[in-house]
Design an enzyme around this catalytic site. Structure first.
Site, mmCIF file in Angstrom:
data_model
loop_
_atom_site.group_PDB
_atom_site.id
_atom_site.type_symbol
_atom_site.label_atom_id
_atom_site.label_comp_id
_atom_site.label_asym_id
_atom_site.label_seq_id
_atom_site.Cartn_x
_atom_site.Cartn_y
_atom_site.Cartn_z
ATOM 1 N N SER A 63 0.869 -1.181 0.000
ATOM 2 C CA SER A 63 0.000 0.000 0.000
ATOM 3 C C SER A 63 0.902 1.225 0.000
ATOM 4 O O SER A 63 2.086 1.146 0.364
ATOM 5 C CB SER A 63 -0.873 0.000 1.258
ATOM 6 O OG SER A 63 -1.473 1.257 1.480
ATOM 7 N N TYR A 96 -2.047 -1.201 10.548
ATOM 8 C CA TYR A 96 -2.074 -1.330 9.096
ATOM 9 C C TYR A 96 -0.777 -0.806 8.487
ATOM 10 O O TYR A 96 -0.181 -1.443 7.608
ATOM 11 C CB TYR A 96 -3.270 -0.555 8.529
ATOM 12 C CG TYR A 96 -3.490 -0.757 7.047
ATOM 13 C CD1 TYR A 96 -4.131 -1.892 6.572
ATOM 14 C CD2 TYR A 96 -3.055 0.195 6.125
ATOM 15 C CE1 TYR A 96 -4.325 -2.089 5.207
ATOM 16 C CE2 TYR A 96 -3.251 0.008 4.765
ATOM 17 C CZ TYR A 96 -3.889 -1.136 4.314
ATOM 18 O OH TYR A 96 -4.070 -1.323 2.955
#
Length: 262
Positions: free
Chosen positions: A156, A169
């Site tokens: 990401s 995350y």
């Protein structure tokens, strides 16, 4: 020609979102041997249906898999080898987001849950896949070189930068990049490439539907001032998996509309 015509692709998280887009991109690129894994079997059935609409000759083996379970992950790989004999392209997309809180306010269980799927689960997939790939006969490429396999990990843009109240995350996606670089070094001599894609903001089912309605002001701050498309990320993944990227390993490719530039 992509080279996918003669290869076997495995994709985790393939029941929805970016991973489903990757499966469909492989099929559009000529791949007819696909192993699709996801924790929700009903989603896999829908993915298989979409594949058949693109190419009725494509064969999709669906394997319900919890990537946090080492036994299920090994079964996923064993099933691929039993059905197709090898794995040429392995794309690891299974992932979750998590709750929003600063680190001192975050439940330890939430950290374990998010990193357990996004990092440990991906590590388990790499462990099983790389163990298989290194035993395979090398496949001759059109440029005269050979390769045993290509791995693409889904990270990401938050694997490249920090972000508010999302430490589990962010940690997990940074970890994916560390793993990618480490394994790119370790397996290059085996003829196995390992790369990562870092998507920006792409409208998928990873966030609740209502969350997208409140992102207008944020999207306007992005250089390209729009959300990314699933197809755009899938194209980048399949490029890195393809023979066209035969001299690329250990890279981290942002597909983010300029997110990391600002």
């Amino acid at each position: 020609m992509s080279g996918f015509e003669n290869g076997v692709a495995l994709v985790t998280g393939a029941g929805s979102g970016l991973a489903r887009g990757v499966v469909l991109e492989f099929v559009r690129g000529g791949c007819v041997k696909i192993v699709a894994a996801d924790i929700i079997p009903e989603r896999l059935a829908e993915t298989a249906k979409l594949v058949s609409e693109i190419n009725p000759a494509a064969r999709v083996i669906t394997v319900p898999t919890d990537v946090t379970n080492a036994t299920q992950v090994q079964n996923m790989v064993d099933t691929a080898v039993k059905e197709f004999g090898r794995i040429d392209y392995s794309v690891h997309c299974a992932g979750i987001t998590g709750g929003a809180a600063r680190t001192d306010e975050m439940a330890t269980e939430e950290f374990d849950r998010v990193t357990g799927v996004n990092l440990r689960g991906l590590w388990l997939c790499e462990k099983a896949v790389l163990g298989q790939m290194k035993t395979q006969e090398p496949r001759k490429l059109s440029n005269g070189t050979s390769a045993r396999g290509a791995v693409v990990n889904m990270s990401s843009v938050l694997g490249l930068v920090g972000y508010r109240v999302q430490s589990p995350y962010v940690v997990s996606k940074h970890g994916v990049l560390g793993l990618t670089k480490a394994d790119a070094v370790d397996y290059a001599a085996d003829g196995i490439r390992v790369n990562a894609v870092c998507p920006g903001i792409v409208r998928t089912n990873l966030l609740p539907e209502g969350a997208w309605e409140h992102m207008g002001a944020f999207i306007e701050t992005l250089p390209m001032q729009r959300l990314g498309l699933i197809e755009e990320v899938a194209a980048a993944v399949c490029f890195l998996a393809s023979d066209k990227a035969s001299f690329i390993t250990g890279t981290m490719l942002p597909v983010d509309g300029g997110y990391c530039c600002v």
